[in-house]
Design an enzyme around this catalytic site. Structure first.
Site, short mmCIF file in Angstrom:
data_model
loop_
_atom_site.label_atom_id
_atom_site.label_comp_id
_atom_site.label_asym_id
_atom_site.label_seq_id
_atom_site.Cartn_x
_atom_site.Cartn_y
_atom_site.Cartn_z
N LYS A 1 0.74 -1.29 0.09
CA LYS A 1 0.13 -0.13 0.02
C LYS A 1 0.99 1.26 0.07
CE LYS A 1 -2.27 0.49 3.97
NZ LYS A 1 -2.86 0.56 5.34
N SER B 1 -7.78 0.81 5.74
CA SER B 1 -6.95 1.53 4.50
C SER B 1 -6.09 0.93 3.71
CB SER B 1 -5.91 2.51 5.34
OG SER B 1 -4.85 1.85 6.11
N SER C 1 -7.54 -2.26 9.44
CA SER C 1 -7.01 -1.73 8.05
C SER C 1 -6.41 -2.94 7.13
CB SER C 1 -5.96 -0.74 8.04
OG SER C 1 -6.35 0.85 8.57
#
Length: 529
Positions: free
Chosen positions: A134, A209, A233
């Site tokens: 990410k 996230s 997340s």
């Protein structure tokens, strides 16, 4: 009747009224969104390269034994990303040229015969295997925006520790995936890269996230992924995208090179970097690498006998302002307990832990940091400055997302550190940790929903903001937790549960995940079932 009890009754009544109002409002919003978005979204093509349907450990073995080349696997990943990213928007930055050179070097090492397959497996177990991470975990030469506009030109000069460890073991990083602004919301959207869409239905969210990474894994964009988790997340995106995701025990995997880096050791213990995979068998070998010397604490090579475990479960937190758990999710959890009874003669014990109702205030209070959220996303942070930016946002003039600004505003509220209320919620956290520690021991497993609903429509989390409570509590407690997919709902969206064990008992979570993967089929290719 004591004073505290008489005071709490009006508060409980207010919460019940607010809860009912919020549920009604959320139902109305769901109906409006269903009309706006329609039933189905954009279709994505099927996976044409079979190598992308294989576990990472199998891909690595095939590369070592010259059954396939690293270059071929990399090219398959790149094709898949290009085939799907225009529809889903999960992949935000590539290093294809450098990755190709590294893949060619890996193939040359295999062809040279300078090392036996056994040596390669020992020294570089993921030689030539492409992976993604990410956009908040540093990769040398790539931007590290964390979805924050004023960081859009920031370029990392070195790898984060986790990326460095994986590359040392032969894995090849091919690029970055999308995140929400500053990685602090459970829908993936920012004003640099835009919004990521769910591969099972593009009208739905991917979570956050690590939402871009969850989507990437679901569609087969890379062989495995790395995410991070401070309130769910990893686990929420893994759940919404029908894959496996593991949040390690506290302080096991280094957070060095991640942005933002937690300002205190206490908050740092909530944050965990971990694997996101299509197959349960890949999580343990990845965790073994990224936990470095801490792998010894986890005893990952120690066998786990399912029949000797004690299982506990709870259907719902019954928390205020949180949606009730969907019947299909409860049914999936029940099927797991029935499987354990039929296949392993294990009787899972239902629990009703009252303190789980307090998850949201516990997490929000424990997350208090010396640096406020707004200081990361705004040039100047104050209550007035945030309000001004919210007004600008309503007219499309702000570089920040609406939810990012709301979170910045909320950071100016709540109990201050060292206040009586702050101490109260720290005490509640300690009490809850004691409950779980005693219950789980060294062979206990807690089965619990990852989320109360399937993936909602885009922007719908604004009207269901506290639904992340099912994951966030275990960040506060520092316990390992693994999201396990259990098929699709009647609407074709992934459902599943999370598996929790005691501190440093990650191997139990992973063993149970592997057992449930075999029993229930695990990952299902999007839009194919």
């Amino acid at each position: 009747m004591c004073k505290a009890e008489t005071k709490s009754k009006p508060l409980k009544l207010k919460l019940k009224v607010l809860h009912v109002i919020r549920l009604i409002a959320a139902s109305i919003v769901r109906f409006i969104f269903s009309l706006y978005y329609g039933v189905e979204g954009e279709k994505i093509p099927p996976i044409y390269d079979d190598i992308l349907k294989q576990p990472a450990i199998v891909v690595a073995r095939k590369i070592r034994y010259k059954e396939i080349t690293s270059v071929e696997v990399l090219e398959a990943c790149i094709r898949r990303i290009k085939d799907t990213n225009s529809a889903l928007n999960f992949f935000v930055q590539d290093r294809y040229e450098l990755a190709l050179k590294e893949a060619q070097a890996a193939d040359e090492l295999v062809r040279s015969g300078s090392k036996t397959t056994a040596q390669l497996e020992e020294e570089k177990p993921f030689l030539g295997v492409p992976f993604t991470t990410k956009d908040c975990i540093g990769v040398e030469g790539l931007q590290q925006t964390s979805g924050v506009v004023h960081r859009k030109d920031y370029v990392c000069d070195k790898d984060s520790e986790v990326i460095m460890l994986l590359r040392e073991k032969g894995a090849i990083i091919i690029g970055l995936t999308n995140v929400p602004e500053l990685c602090m919301w459970w829908e993936t959207h920012n004003h640099i890269h835009g919004k990521t869409k769910n591969p099972y239905n593009t009208t739905r969210i991917v979570g956050g996230s690590s939402g871009g990474e969850g989507c990437c894994q679901a569609v087969g964009g890379s062989v495995f992924g790395i995410g991070s988790d401070i309130g769910g997340s990893i686990r929420i995106p893994a759940y919404f995208n029908g894959i496996f995701g593991h949040k390690p025990s506290r302080n096991i995997v280094s957070n060095k090179g991640q942005y933002p880096y937690p300002e205190t050791d206490f908050v740092n213990s909530f944050l965990g970097i971990g694997p996101m995979t299509r197959y349960a068998v890949d999580m343990k070998p990845i965790l073994k690498i990224i936990s470095r010397e801490n792998a010894e604490k986890l005893k990952l090579d120690q066998p786990v006998e399912i029949k000797k475990l004690k299982f506990y479960y709870q259907y719902s937190a019954s928390a205020p302002l949180v949606d009730p758990v969907d019947p299909e999710i409860k049914s999936a959890l029940k099927k797991v307990t029935e499987f354990l009874k039929e296949q392993h003669s294990l009787e899972a014990e239902e629990k009703k832990i009252p303190l789980l109702r307090k998850t949201i205030p516990i997490w929000l209070t424990n997350m208090k940091s010396p640096i406020k959220f707004g200081e990361y996303i705004l040039e100047k942070d104050s209550f007035g400055a945030v309000c001004k930016e919210i007004v600008k946002n309503l007219f499309g003039l702000s570089p920040n997302t609406f939810i990012g600004l709301i979170l910045a505003l909320l950071d100016h509220t709540g109990p201050e550190k060292d206040s009586k209320k702050y101490g109260h919620y720290l005490e509640l956290r300690d009490n809850l940790e004691a409950i779980f520690t005693e219950m789980l021991g060294d062979n206990g497993v807690f089965l619990y929903p990852t989320h109360p609903t399937t993936a909602p429509y885009h922007n719908e989390p604004l009207f269901r903001p506290f639904n992340f409570c099912y994951t966030s509590v275990f960040n506060c407690l520092g316990l390992p937790a693994t999201t396990v997919p259990l098929g699709l709902s009647k609407d074709g969206l992934p459902i599943g549960i999370q598996v929790i064990a005691n501190y440093n008992q990650d191997r139990i979570c992973l063993a149970v995940a592997e057992e449930l993967d075999r029993a229930f089929g695990g990952w299902v290719e999007p839009q194919k079932a």
